[in-house]
Design a protein around this motif. Structure first.
Motif, mmCIF file in Angstrom:
data_model
loop_
_atom_site.group_PDB
_atom_site.id
_atom_site.type_symbol
_atom_site.label_atom_id
_atom_site.label_comp_id
_atom_site.label_asym_id
_atom_site.label_seq_id
_atom_site.Cartn_x
_atom_site.Cartn_y
_atom_site.Cartn_z
ATOM 1 N N GLY A 284 0.808 -1.375 -0.032
ATOM 2 C CA GLY A 284 -0.043 0.050 0.023
ATOM 3 C C GLY A 284 0.792 1.499 0.006
ATOM 4 N N SER A 285 2.187 1.170 -0.035
ATOM 5 C CA SER A 285 2.938 2.353 0.044
ATOM 6 C C SER A 285 2.797 3.093 -1.362
ATOM 7 N N ALA A 286 2.804 4.314 -1.436
ATOM 8 C CA ALA A 286 2.863 4.969 -2.661
ATOM 9 C C ALA A 286 4.397 5.833 -3.098
ATOM 10 N N HIS A 287 4.673 5.829 -4.097
ATOM 11 C CA HIS A 287 5.934 6.793 -4.346
ATOM 12 C C HIS A 287 5.574 7.975 -5.314
ATOM 13 N N PRO A 288 5.054 8.959 -5.001
ATOM 14 C CA PRO A 288 4.669 10.094 -5.513
ATOM 15 C C PRO A 288 5.835 10.638 -6.529
ATOM 16 N N TRP A 289 6.926 10.756 -6.054
ATOM 17 C CA TRP A 289 8.029 11.349 -6.649
ATOM 18 C C TRP A 289 8.788 10.435 -7.788
ATOM 19 N N ALA A 290 8.948 10.750 -8.879
ATOM 20 C CA ALA A 290 9.876 9.914 -9.691
ATOM 21 C C ALA A 290 11.045 10.756 -10.296
ATOM 22 N N PRO A 291 12.428 10.275 -10.151
ATOM 23 C CA PRO A 291 13.392 11.198 -10.816
ATOM 24 C C PRO A 291 13.327 11.028 -12.057
ATOM 25 N N GLY A 292 14.159 11.960 -12.843
ATOM 26 C CA GLY A 292 14.217 12.028 -14.335
ATOM 27 C C GLY A 292 15.338 11.454 -14.635
ATOM 28 N N VAL A 293 15.554 10.847 -15.801
ATOM 29 C CA VAL A 293 16.839 10.114 -16.257
ATOM 30 C C VAL A 293 17.772 10.686 -16.032
ATOM 31 N N GLY A 294 18.958 10.236 -15.444
ATOM 32 C CA GLY A 294 20.342 11.132 -15.109
ATOM 33 C C GLY A 294 20.043 11.739 -14.018
ATOM 34 N N GLU A 295 19.233 12.033 -13.160
ATOM 35 C CA GLU A 295 18.869 12.821 -11.944
ATOM 36 C C GLU A 295 19.595 11.751 -10.653
ATOM 37 N N LEU A 296 20.532 12.545 -9.903
ATOM 38 C CA LEU A 296 21.178 11.678 -8.883
ATOM 39 C C LEU A 296 20.193 11.414 -7.700
ATOM 40 N N VAL A 297 19.987 10.111 -7.180
ATOM 41 C CA VAL A 297 19.395 9.869 -6.029
ATOM 42 C C VAL A 297 20.181 9.082 -5.189
ATOM 43 N N LEU A 298 19.638 8.880 -3.862
ATOM 44 C CA LEU A 298 20.299 8.497 -2.745
ATOM 45 C C LEU A 298 19.602 7.159 -2.585
ATOM 46 N N ASP A 299 20.525 5.992 -2.481
ATOM 47 C CA ASP A 299 19.796 4.745 -2.107
ATOM 48 C C ASP A 299 20.373 4.483 -0.476
ATOM 49 N N PRO A 300 19.301 4.664 0.056
ATOM 50 C CA PRO A 300 19.823 4.632 1.773
ATOM 51 C C PRO A 300 19.983 3.104 2.245
ATOM 52 N N ALA A 301 19.752 2.459 1.387
ATOM 53 C CA ALA A 301 19.970 0.730 1.796
ATOM 54 C C ALA A 301 21.823 0.529 1.694
ATOM 55 N N SER A 302 21.916 0.950 0.566
ATOM 56 C CA SER A 302 23.632 0.937 0.069
ATOM 57 C C SER A 302 24.054 1.979 0.592
#
Length: 71
Positions: free
Chosen positions: A9-27
């Motif tokens: 039931g979780s939602a992810h309203p934000w989606a990055p654009g191709v090439g956008e930097l994101v943080l993967d907290p798990a790694s």
């Protein structure tokens, strides 16, 4: 539970654009968003390298200070 499993039931309203930097907290890695396939988002280290996948909603945009410490 796998750290990349998305709660039901979780939602992810934000989606990055191709090439956008994101943080993967798990790694703890910063990567470039490369696209989505089969319900997963694909990231790769800045400057190239081996891609890894995460579930949507498990990454977030980086803040400027995080963008300087890449994978």
């Amino acid at each position: 539970m796998d750290p990349n499993d998305e709660p039901p039931g979780s939602a992810h309203p934000w989606a990055p654009g191709v090439g956008e930097l994101v943080l993967d907290p798990a790694s703890g890695l910063v990567g470039e968003y490369r696209g989505a396939e089969d319900g997963l988002w694909y990231l790769r280290p800045r400057g190239g390298g081996i891609e890894w996948c995460v579930r949507p909603g498990r990454v977030r945009p980086v803040v400027p200070v995080e963008g300087v410490r890449g994978a």
